[in-house]
Design a protein around this motif. Structure first.
Motif, PDB file in Angstrom:
ATOM      1  N   UNK A 110      23.744  -1.499  36.792  1.00 37.03           N
ATOM      2  CA  UNK A 110      24.126  -2.089  38.088  1.00 37.03           C
ATOM      3  C   UNK A 110      22.932  -2.778  38.770  1.00 37.03           C
ATOM      4  N   UNK A 113      22.451  -6.129  37.229  1.00 42.52           N
ATOM      5  CA  UNK A 113      23.496  -7.057  37.674  1.00 42.52           C
ATOM      6  C   UNK A 113      23.122  -7.642  39.033  1.00 42.52           C
ATOM      7  N   UNK A 254      30.858   4.211  48.916  1.00 43.01           N
ATOM      8  CA  UNK A 254      30.609   2.876  48.353  1.00 43.01           C
ATOM      9  C   UNK A 254      29.120   2.530  48.342  1.00 43.01           C
ATOM     10  N   UNK A 260      27.428   5.017  41.516  1.00 44.35           N
ATOM     11  CA  UNK A 260      28.008   3.833  40.889  1.00 44.35           C
ATOM     12  C   UNK A 260      29.501   4.094  40.705  1.00 44.35           C
ATOM     13  N   UNK A 261      30.335   3.147  41.099  1.00 41.39           N
ATOM     14  CA  UNK A 261      31.789   3.353  41.141  1.00 41.39           C
ATOM     15  C   UNK A 261      32.526   2.311  40.312  1.00 41.39           C
ATOM     16  N   UNK A 262      33.487   2.772  39.493  1.00 44.30           N
ATOM     17  CA  UNK A 262      34.479   1.878  38.893  1.00 44.30           C
ATOM     18  C   UNK A 262      35.854   2.363  39.335  1.00 44.30           C
ATOM     19  N   UNK A 263      36.821   1.454  39.480  1.00 45.21           N
ATOM     20  CA  UNK A 263      38.085   1.786  40.170  1.00 45.21           C
ATOM     21  C   UNK A 263      39.159   2.363  39.247  1.00 45.21           C
TER      22      UNK A 263
ATOM     23  N   UNK B 109      31.584  -3.836  33.460  1.00 48.02           N
ATOM     24  CA  UNK B 109      30.780  -3.101  34.439  1.00 48.02           C
ATOM     25  C   UNK B 109      30.111  -4.003  35.467  1.00 48.02           C
ATOM     26  N   UNK B 110      29.608  -5.181  35.090  1.00 49.53           N
ATOM     27  CA  UNK B 110      29.012  -6.033  36.142  1.00 49.53           C
ATOM     28  C   UNK B 110      30.045  -6.414  37.208  1.00 49.53           C
ATOM     29  N   UNK B 112      32.629  -4.567  38.177  1.00 43.01           N
ATOM     30  CA  UNK B 112      32.866  -3.419  39.053  1.00 43.01           C
ATOM     31  C   UNK B 112      31.681  -3.208  39.996  1.00 43.01           C
ATOM     32  N   UNK B 113      30.463  -3.526  39.540  1.00 44.02           N
ATOM     33  CA  UNK B 113      29.295  -3.405  40.423  1.00 44.02           C
ATOM     34  C   UNK B 113      29.439  -4.371  41.607  1.00 44.02           C
ATOM     35  N   UNK B 115      32.321  -5.503  42.737  1.00 46.96           N
ATOM     36  CA  UNK B 115      33.415  -4.990  43.574  1.00 46.96           C
ATOM     37  C   UNK B 115      32.938  -3.841  44.459  1.00 46.96           C
TER      38      UNK B 115
END
Lengths: 301, 301
Positions: A110, A113, A254, A260-263, B109-110, B112-113, B115
Motif C-alpha cells: 500500500x 501504491x 479507514x 490495510x483494508x479490502x472490502x 490491491x492497489x 483497494x488501497x 478505495x
C-alpha cells in the motif's frame, strides 16, 4: 415425474450424463422452466439467490447451494428435501487473498501504491514473510489451503482450532494466549459463532509482539475493532472483513495507522466459478448415477 | 601473517571457529583494523561497499561479496585473490516480492488501497492467480524459488531460460514466441545482458492475450518501456525495476493504465540479513577448515 434439473450454467447441461435434462436459471428475471418438474435445484450464486423458489417445486428432492453458509436456505427448504452446501468452493480464493494481504503488509505494497501516485521513487528495506511465524486461528479447510501457500515462503505455521487435534499438530483454542507472544503474523480464518466473537480483543493484542500483523479473512466480529484502534499502530492489521461491515465513510478504521483494508473480496475471484461449475457437474453425475451427493448438510430422510 | 578476517557483523566473529580472529567493519566510516593483516575481506553490504579497500590489503587471499553482481569488484581485485559472490542470498526475498506483485495485480490491491484512502467500500469480483498459467522468463535460482511459491497457488508454471534443459522441463528462449499466447502472467527474472535487453518488446507484448500481466523483478531494460506504454492497458504490468531507473517524476509510466510500480525493493527485505549472516558464518568455517569456499566467481590461482 419431477426429473429435471435447474442449474445456473448452460455448461452443466452440456456436461451432464445421458438422461439428465433441465433448464438454466442464473438468477436474473424469472426461470423459464416448469418448476413442478424440478427435482434438483442448484440455487444461483450472488445477489439473485432466489431461495424462495424451492417452495414452488413440489417434486423437489435436492437443493445445491454454492455458498458455505446455509442457515437462510433452511427457512425455505421443504420437508424431506436434501440440502448440499458449497463448502470448499471458496477456499482457494480466500486462501489466495489471505496470502496476498500478508505479503502486501510485509512488503508495504500500500505504501508503494501511494508513492506511485505521488511519482516518488524512495526504496527502503521492508519486512518479509520468510522467517516469520504465522499463527492460523480457526484452522480448517481455508487454513489448510493457506498453509500450503505459506510453507514454500520459508515461514513457520502454527495451527489453532476450536478443538485440539494433536495427531495433526493442531492446538486447541485454550492454548491461544501461550502461542500469541511467539507469532509475528496471525491470520483469522474462523467462522463467526458465539465462541469466535471477539477472539482477538485487547488482551490478545497485548500478547502480540511489537509490529505483529493480524489478518482477518474470517468475519469482522472475530477481531475487536475498538481494541485494534487502541493499539495505535503497535500491532498492524490487514482486514478483508470489518466490524461494522460495510465500513462507513468516516469510520476511524479507514485511517488507522498500520491498518490495510479490502472490502470483503477474499472469496470473490475468478477462482470460484470454474470450481463451482465443476462441482455442479460432479453433483449431477452423482445424481444421475444414484450415488450419494457430496456436501450434504441436511439429509432428505 | 595476514590471518585475520574483516566482516560486517559482530555475530560472525562470535560464531567463528577457534583460530579465526578479526574485526568488524559495517561500511560506516573507516575500518578500525590493521588492513595489512586482513586475509579474508567480507565487503559490507549496501551503499558503503568500499571495494577499493582490497587494494590496501597486501596479504589478502579471498574476498566475499554479498551481492550477486561482481563486475565492479573485478576492477579492484588484486591478482591471485579469490572472489566469491552472494549468489542466492537474495532469492527468497526477490521471489517473495515477485509473488506479492502477482497477487497484488490479480487481486487489485492497489485499487483497494485507493478505495481505502477514499473511505470507499465497493467490492467486486477480481482475477485470481489460481487457474492461471505463469511463464517465468529467465528461469534460474530466483525462478525456482518463485515456482515453489506459485505451485501451491494452483497455477501452471512454464519455464523459459536462455538454454533449453529438456530434462528439467525448461524451454529455450527460442520458444518464447510460441509460449506467450498461452500465458496469462509472465514474470521476468533474468539478469541484464545484451541477449536479455528488450526481451519483451512490442512483438512479444502483441502475442500476449488481452489482460495478461507482465511482472519484472529482473532488470528494467528487459522490458521495452515504450512498447508497454503503447499497449495502453491491454497488457497489465507490475514492475519492481524500470527503464529508466529510478523513474523520474512526470514519466508517463507512473500513470500508465494497469501499471503498478514498486521502487526496486524486491531483494531488499528482512529476509536477506539472516541468510547473509549465516552464509558468512559458513564461509568462515570453510576458510578455517581449509575447505574450498562456496560461490567462487574468480579463482585465486
Amino acid at each position: 415425474m419431477a426429473d429435471r434439473v435447474l442449474v445456473p450454467w448452460a455448461q452443466n447441461l452440456e456436461n451432464a450424463p445421458a438422461g439428465i435434462a433441465g433448464d438454466v436459471f442464473a438468477g436474473d428475471g424469472e426461470p423459464a422452466a416448469d418448476l413442478s418438474r424440478v427435482g434438483f435445484y442448484v440455487v444461483p450464486y450472488g445477489r439473485g439467490q432466489r431461495l424462495e423458489l424451492m417452495e414452488h417445486m413440489p417434486g423437489l428432492r435436492a437443493v445445491q447451494l454454492l455458498t458455505a453458509g446455509y442457515e437462510r436456505a433452511l427457512d425455505h427448504l421443504p420437508p424431506g428435501v436434501e440440502l448440499c452446501n458449497g463448502r470448499g468452493l471458496h477456499d482457494a480464493s480466500t486462501a489466495e487473498h489471505a496470502l496476498a494481504l500478508v505479503l502486501a503488509a510485509q512488503r508495504e505494497l500500500p505504501r508503494w501504491a501511494g508513492d506511485q501516485a505521488a511519482h516518488r521513487w524512495e526504496p527502503h528495506y521492508t519486512r518479509s514473510l520468510a522467517d516469520s511465524r504465522v499463527l492460523i486461528a480457526g484452522y480448517g479447510s481455508i487454513g489448510e489451503a493457506l498453509e500450503a501457500r505459506l510453507v514454500p515462503n520459508e515461514c513457520d505455521v502454527v495451527r489453532v482450532a476450536r478443538t485440539a487435534r494433536p495427531e495433526q499438530g493442531v492446538h486447541g483454542i485454550g492454548k491461544l494466549h501461550d502461542l500469541l507472544p511467539g507469532a509475528s503474523i496471525v491470520v483469522l480464518t474462523a467462522p463467526h459463532t458465539p465462541e469466535t466473537e471477539g477472539l482477538i480483543g485487547a488482551a490478545e493484542l497485548a500478547l502480540l509482539p511489537d509490529d505483529a500483523l493480524v489478518v482477518n479473512v474470517g468475519r469482522g466480529p472475530l477481531l475487536d475493532t475498538a481494541a485494534l484502534l487502541a493499539e495505535k499502530g503497535r500491532v498492524r492489521a490487514a482486514l478483508d472483513v470489518t466490524d461494522p461491515e460495510p465500513l462507513p465513510a468516516g469510520h476511524p478504521l479507514w485511517e488507522a495507522p498500520g491498518v490495510y483494508i479490502t472490502p470483503h473480496v477474499a472469496g470473490g475471484s475468478d477462482t470460484f466459478y470454474p470450481r463451482a461449475r465443476r462441482f455442479v457437474d460432479e453433483q449431477l453425475r452423482r445424481w444421475a448415477a444414484g450415488e450419494p451427493l457430496a456436501n450434504v448438510v441436511r439429509s432428505g430422510d
